[in-house]
Design an enzyme around this catalytic site. Structure first.
Site, PDB file in Angstrom:
ATOM      1  N   CYS A   2       0.969  -1.646   0.261  1.00 18.11           N
ATOM      2  CA  CYS A   2      -0.214  -0.078   0.034  1.00 18.11           C
ATOM      3  C   CYS A   2       1.090   1.315   0.361  1.00 18.11           C
ATOM      4  CB  CYS A   2      -0.666  -0.325   1.130  1.00 18.11           C
ATOM      5  SG  CYS A   2      -1.891  -1.583   1.038  1.00 18.11           S
ATOM      6  N   ARG A  34       1.732   1.731  -5.916  1.00 22.33           N
ATOM      7  CA  ARG A  34       1.859   0.449  -5.118  1.00 22.33           C
ATOM      8  C   ARG A  34       1.007   0.136  -4.691  1.00 22.33           C
ATOM      9  NH1 ARG A  34       6.529   1.491  -2.447  1.00 22.33           N
ATOM     10  NH2 ARG A  34       5.761   0.169  -0.829  1.00 22.33           N
ATOM     11  N   TRP A  82      -3.235  -2.067  -1.570  1.00 21.15           N
ATOM     12  CA  TRP A  82      -3.661  -3.032  -2.460  1.00 21.15           C
ATOM     13  C   TRP A  82      -4.542  -4.316  -1.956  1.00 21.15           C
ATOM     14  CZ3 TRP A  82      -1.705  -8.350  -2.022  1.00 21.15           C
ATOM     15  CH2 TRP A  82      -2.023  -8.648  -2.918  1.00 21.15           C
ATOM     16  N   ASN A 108       0.147   0.020   5.820  1.00 17.71           N
ATOM     17  CA  ASN A 108       0.893  -1.482   5.195  1.00 17.71           C
ATOM     18  C   ASN A 108       1.243  -2.722   6.164  1.00 17.71           C
ATOM     19  OD1 ASN A 108       1.648  -1.931   2.645  1.00 17.71           O
ATOM     20  ND2 ASN A 108       3.736  -1.315   2.710  1.00 17.71           N
ATOM     21  N   GLY A 109       0.951  -3.373   4.954  1.00 22.17           N
ATOM     22  CA  GLY A 109       1.835  -4.855   5.813  1.00 22.17           C
ATOM     23  C   GLY A 109       0.598  -5.684   5.750  1.00 22.17           C
ATOM     24  N   GLU A 505      10.938 -13.493 -19.415  1.00 22.75           N
ATOM     25  CA  GLU A 505      10.401 -12.006 -18.988  1.00 22.75           C
ATOM     26  C   GLU A 505       9.347 -10.640 -19.738  1.00 22.75           C
ATOM     27  OE1 GLU A 505      10.313  -7.371 -17.825  1.00 22.75           O
ATOM     28  OE2 GLU A 505      10.586  -9.922 -16.988  1.00 22.75           O
ATOM     29  N   LYS A 509       5.634  -9.629 -19.455  1.00 22.79           N
ATOM     30  CA  LYS A 509       5.423  -8.420 -19.673  1.00 22.79           C
ATOM     31  C   LYS A 509       4.309  -8.417 -20.460  1.00 22.79           C
ATOM     32  CE  LYS A 509       7.857  -6.261 -17.674  1.00 22.79           C
ATOM     33  NZ  LYS A 509       8.316  -7.164 -16.848  1.00 22.79           N
ATOM     34  N   GLU A 512       0.823  -9.933 -17.294  1.00 21.93           N
ATOM     35  CA  GLU A 512       0.952  -8.032 -16.710  1.00 21.93           C
ATOM     36  C   GLU A 512       0.548  -7.453 -16.936  1.00 21.93           C
ATOM     37  OE1 GLU A 512       5.023  -7.691 -13.848  1.00 21.93           O
ATOM     38  OE2 GLU A 512       5.082  -7.341 -15.631  1.00 21.93           O
ATOM     39  N   HIS A 528      10.867 -31.617 -26.158  1.00 20.40           N
ATOM     40  CA  HIS A 528      10.193 -32.498 -24.385  1.00 20.40           C
ATOM     41  C   HIS A 528       8.912 -31.626 -23.988  1.00 20.40           C
ATOM     42  CE1 HIS A 528      14.749 -33.844 -24.634  1.00 20.40           C
ATOM     43  NE2 HIS A 528      15.336 -32.816 -24.886  1.00 20.40           N
ATOM     44  N   LYS A 631       3.533  -2.759  -7.068  1.00 20.00           N
ATOM     45  CA  LYS A 631       4.531  -2.361  -7.402  1.00 20.00           C
ATOM     46  C   LYS A 631       5.350  -2.601  -6.425  1.00 20.00           C
ATOM     47  CE  LYS A 631       7.686  -0.309 -10.345  1.00 20.00           C
ATOM     48  NZ  LYS A 631       8.106  -1.131 -11.491  1.00 20.00           N
TER      49      LYS A 631
END
Length: 636
Positions: A2, A34, A82, A108-109, A505, A509, A512, A528, A631
């Site tokens: 947050c 955040r 969040w 936050n947490g 990566e 992206k 996300e 395989h 983030k």
């Protein structure tokens, strides 16, 4: 995860943008990356504590404030959330009230023992109005404060009142288990904010006749660049003209002051439609700034942030890289480079798995953590575990004053500037650059490379920013492809050697920000299993290695292109300039400039970032604030 902001100011600061509400809202705007499930503010005015909070993005709160304004105030706190405990609703949004609605708290947490505390407070008659662990912390703090107040420990002046809230915070923190940053204000104490942190980020900002608190310096960068690090298990009490830092036992602590080396303009979009697009275009300077000033006139690397004795570094027998998400892919690239240059075995571990598998770590191990924010909780806990086992710890980080660098034995800061978009772009390239510098530095200490070889590699690195710019200047080609594929439901990515983490990566992206199925595979694994996914029209990106070099994998990857194309795949190729061999087998080719193989990720990643950004934009999504993500992951 947050965003948290706190502010206190003098009456002389109420003109212009320095009313508490204006400062807090501006801080929340910069910290919304955040968390953006809900937002809320509380101010302390002569009438008491008043709050406004709304589910959804910050804009919803701003609209609510326009319809129902708050009174002018000099003290305020704000929060952008969040969601963890309780869904993203108005009722679960912060701040939460206690002590007869005279105390407001943001958090936050995660409070791990909230259920036990909630049961205890219910027995005392507390009525809860939300599903959150945060309201439990608020109720606990309010209960302790009221008990101290009624016991007559408060004096009559503001300083003694501030001390009372600080005492209450100290007692509350000793009861709380988990990770938390807490900010509290009380109607009895206009001009006071008390905050505490354990395993969760918090920074103090210093002004003239005003002071600030923020999850990171973005929360107050519009108003001051003077900041103070706050350590683990510390409480800070701010008034307009003072700040007092203590530990959870009440012992005074001296925080380390530092100056933020970027200004508010660096965190603005600069004319781009999104922060992500701006940050993709920032990458030439992000890489150049990370390289800047790392070598002396003789070409020898001098990494002055490294606080480990060079002789000890030279003797390490194993390196373990700890990271999560995009940073872990930077670590995968680092493995190829460091092992090649230094002949030291390198393991890359996901931070959240590391300490749970009984890893082999000792005094000969160098643990390198990679975290853009320096607050990634999984990585922080893994670093602490490594230190307990006797390992040397070095962090690669983009955020000055954050927790992981402070708790590591050494730090190598990247200089990417603020990264606001949730999906990392420029921080990723800066992290790779920093790992190259670390690898070359170790090779220099150990004598694995001659000084001339190191100088040549540094010269090649110095050419990378211009080559990235060349890729950016030709971005329209990849953007056009992305727009043509906006209805794609699945995209696969293949790569070998350093192209493998680039492929992963690229897939991340898309997941996300475009919310479509995407997977990155080592091209050698194709037969395989993954080749079973290939169907008619399946888009497959292939990162092709350079055809140059004695041990080039070029021909093998070209064979992979032929294999998937023969089964109906739409082949999309990232190749080195001049590589004509791929043309007969690719429906689309994007060429990046020639560069040494180990440095290729700094170029090959960029078109994949552009592709993901443009495809998500074409779908109408907010690329800066993708759903369900934040983030900085500051909880485990």
């Amino acid at each position: 995860m947050c965003g948290i902001v706190g502010y206190v100011g003098l009456p002389t600061k109420t003109s212009g943008t320095h009313g508490a509400l204006d400062v807090v809202l501006e801080g929340l705007r910069r910290l919304e990356y955040r968390g953006y499930d809900s937002a809320g503010v509380a101010v302390v005015s002569p009438a008491g504590v008043e709050t406004r909070k709304k589910a959804g993005k910050l804009a919803n709160l701003v609209t609510a404030l326009e319809m129902d304004p708050l009174p002018a105030a000099l003290t305020g706190i704000g929060h952008t959330r969040w969601a963890t405990h309780g869904g993203p609703t108005d009722g679960n949004a912060h701040p939460h009230l206690a002590d007869g609605d005279r105390l407001a708290l943001i958090h936050n947490g995660i409070i791990e023992n909230f259920a036990e505390l909630r049961k205890e407070l219910l027995a005392k008659g507390v009525v809860f109005r939300s599903e959150t662990d945060t309201e439990v912390a608020a109720a606990l703090l309010g209960d302790i404060y009221r008990g101290l107040h009624d016991a007559g420990t408060a004096g009559g002046d503001a300083a003694e009142g501030a001390d009372l809230l600080t005492q209450a915070m100290r007692h509350a923190c000793q009861r709380l288990e988990g990770a938390f940053t807490l900010l509290a204000v009380h109607a009895d104490l206009p001009g006071v904010v008390v905050a505490a942190r354990r395993n969760s980020p918090l920074v103090l900002g210093l002004g003239e006749g005003e002071n600030f608190l923020g999850s990171d310096v973005s929360g107050f960068i519009d108003f001051t660049r003077r900041a103070v690090e706050l350590g683990q298990d510390q409480i800070v009490t701010i008034t307009p003209e003072t700040h007092v830092i203590t530990d959870f036992r009440g012992t005074p602590v001296q925080g380390r002051e530092f100056t933020v080396d970027w200004d508010a303009a660096a965190a603005e979009k600069g004319g781009y439609p999104s922060f992500m697009e701006k940050e993709i275009n920032d990458q030439p300077s992000a890489v150049a700034d990370t390289l800047l000033g790392r070598a002396d006139a003789a070409g020898r690397l001098t990494l002055d942030e490294l606080r480990i004795n060079p002789e000890e570094l030279a003797q390490v027998s194993k390196i373990i890289v700890l990271a999560c998400g995009t940073s872990a892919y930077a670590g995968q690239v680092a493995k190829y480079a460091i092992e090649h240059w230094c002949r030291i075995p390198v393991e890359v571990e996901l931070s959240h798995e590391f300490r749970y598998r009984d890893p082999i770590v000792d005094a000969g191990t160098l643990v390198v953590s990679i975290s853009q924010s320096g607050e990634t909780m999984d990585t922080l806990m893994a670093v602490r575990y490594a230190k307990e086992q006797g390992a040397k710890t070095l962090s690669i980080c983009n955020t000055n004053g954050s927790t992981i660098p402070r708790e590591s034995d050494a730090v190598l800061y990247t200089h990417a500037g603020p990264e606001i978009a949730v999906a990392s772009t420029k921080a990723f390239l800066a992290q790779i650059t920093a790992t190259y510098l670390l690898g070359l530095y170790l090779a220099q200490l150990r004598g694995n490379l001659f000084s001339g070889q190191i100088k040549d590699i540094l010269a090649d690195l110095g050419k990378i920013p211009a080559k990235i710019q060349d890729v950016l200047d030709r971005a329209d080609h990849i953007k056009e492809l992305a727009r043509s594929m906006k209805d794609a439901e699945s995209v696969l990515f293949l790569g070998r050697h350093v192209g493998y983490p680039v492929a992963m990566e690229g897939a991340l992206k898309l997941k996300e920000i475009a919310y479509i199925h995407a997977e990155g595979f080592a091209a050698g694994e194709l037969k395989h299993g993954p080749i079973a996914l290939i169907d008619d029209g399946q888009p497959v990106f292939v990162v092709v290695p350079s055809p140059r070099g004695r041990h080039s994998l070029h021909s093998k990857v070209v064979s992979n292109i032929q294999e998937v194309r023969a089964r109906g795949a739409k082949t999309l190729v990232i190749a080195e300039a001049g590589d004509e061999a791929v043309c007969d087998y690719a429906e689309f080719v994007f060429y990046v400039p020639e560069t040494p193989t180990l440095l290729m990720p700094l170029l090959a990643t960029v078109p994949l970032q552009i592709f993901a950004c443009e495809l998500a934009t074409a779908k109408g999504y907010d690329v800066d604030q993708p759903r369900n993500l934040a983030k900085s992951v500051t909880v485990e």
